[in-house]
Design a protein around this motif. Sequence first.
Motif, PDB file in Angstrom:
ATOM      1  N   THR A 175      12.447   5.673   0.326  1.00 33.08           N
ATOM      2  CA  THR A 175      11.764   4.667   1.139  1.00 33.08           C
ATOM      3  C   THR A 175      10.757   3.883   0.314  1.00 33.08           C
ATOM      4  O   THR A 175      10.609   2.678   0.498  1.00 33.08           O
TER       5      THR A 175
ATOM      6  N   ALA B 101      11.041  -0.103  -0.340  1.00 33.80           N
ATOM      7  CA  ALA B 101       9.899  -0.963  -0.012  1.00 33.80           C
ATOM      8  C   ALA B 101       9.471  -1.778  -1.223  1.00 33.80           C
ATOM      9  O   ALA B 101       9.027  -2.917  -1.084  1.00 33.80           O
TER      10      ALA B 101
ATOM     11  N   ARG C 168      10.715  -3.781   6.680  1.00 33.13           N
ATOM     12  CA  ARG C 168      10.256  -2.613   7.425  1.00 33.13           C
ATOM     13  C   ARG C 168      11.435  -1.728   7.806  1.00 33.13           C
ATOM     14  O   ARG C 168      11.336  -0.519   7.861  1.00 33.13           O
ATOM     15  N   VAL C 169      12.597  -2.354   8.069  1.00 36.91           N
ATOM     16  CA  VAL C 169      13.797  -1.626   8.483  1.00 36.91           C
ATOM     17  C   VAL C 169      14.992  -2.109   7.668  1.00 36.91           C
ATOM     18  O   VAL C 169      15.153  -3.316   7.463  1.00 36.91           O
TER      19      VAL C 169
ATOM     20  N   ASP D 193      11.988  -7.589   8.835  1.00 34.44           N
ATOM     21  CA  ASP D 193      10.546  -7.447   8.672  1.00 34.44           C
ATOM     22  C   ASP D 193       9.949  -6.822   9.925  1.00 34.44           C
ATOM     23  O   ASP D 193      10.664  -6.395  10.823  1.00 34.44           O
ATOM     24  N   GLU D 194       8.614  -6.774  10.004  1.00 35.66           N
ATOM     25  CA  GLU D 194       7.937  -6.140  11.148  1.00 35.66           C
ATOM     26  C   GLU D 194       8.234  -6.807  12.477  1.00 35.66           C
ATOM     27  O   GLU D 194       8.249  -6.160  13.513  1.00 35.66           O
TER      28      GLU D 194
ATOM     29  N   ASP E 125      13.984   3.342   8.946  1.00 37.83           N
ATOM     30  CA  ASP E 125      12.636   2.821   9.117  1.00 37.83           C
ATOM     31  C   ASP E 125      11.825   3.204   7.886  1.00 37.83           C
ATOM     32  O   ASP E 125      11.633   4.388   7.601  1.00 37.83           O
ATOM     33  N   LEU E 126      11.362   2.226   7.139  1.00 32.37           N
ATOM     34  CA  LEU E 126      10.652   2.495   5.896  1.00 32.37           C
ATOM     35  C   LEU E 126       9.250   3.050   6.118  1.00 32.37           C
ATOM     36  O   LEU E 126       8.682   3.674   5.225  1.00 32.37           O
ATOM     37  N   THR E 127       8.667   2.840   7.286  1.00 27.86           N
ATOM     38  CA  THR E 127       7.323   3.364   7.534  1.00 27.86           C
ATOM     39  C   THR E 127       7.350   4.853   7.867  1.00 27.86           C
ATOM     40  O   THR E 127       6.446   5.588   7.489  1.00 27.86           O
ATOM     41  N   THR E 128       8.389   5.300   8.570  1.00 26.49           N
ATOM     42  CA  THR E 128       8.475   6.712   8.951  1.00 26.49           C
ATOM     43  C   THR E 128       9.514   7.485   8.156  1.00 26.49           C
ATOM     44  O   THR E 128       9.477   8.707   8.147  1.00 26.49           O
TER      45      THR E 128
END
Length: 119
Positions: free
Chosen positions: A30, A34, A41-42, A63-64, A99-102
């Motif tokens: 991830t 990123a 974001r995904v 993106d977001e 999902d790159l954030t989670t």
Amino acid sequence: MPESWTGRALAAQPAKTVDPTADTRRRRLTVLLADMVPAARVFRVSQHQPSQTWPSPYTLAYDEQGHLIPLNRAQRVTAARWVIRAYPEANWDEAHDLDLTTGALRPAVQAHPVADGGR
């Protein structure tokens, strides 16, 4: 050796191997993705490129706000291959969202829609 109800010995079952480094490698993935596409974001990953009938690794980045981020061919193929190799247990006959954030990977049909109407 334990016996079954027929009196014959049971065949040995192969041991399931658990890779203790899988989570670390997925977190690094991830981070790398990123870095490759900073605004993403995904990542939606599939083995079926829309313009082809044969399997071909394919990625879309969002993106977001859920807006599509343009990727060149090298980014699309490389990201897809990395994600597919990091999650071999997933059913790659259907698209998945990473999902790159989670770091969560889920089938695209279970993806949460963005409030802005994207994706």
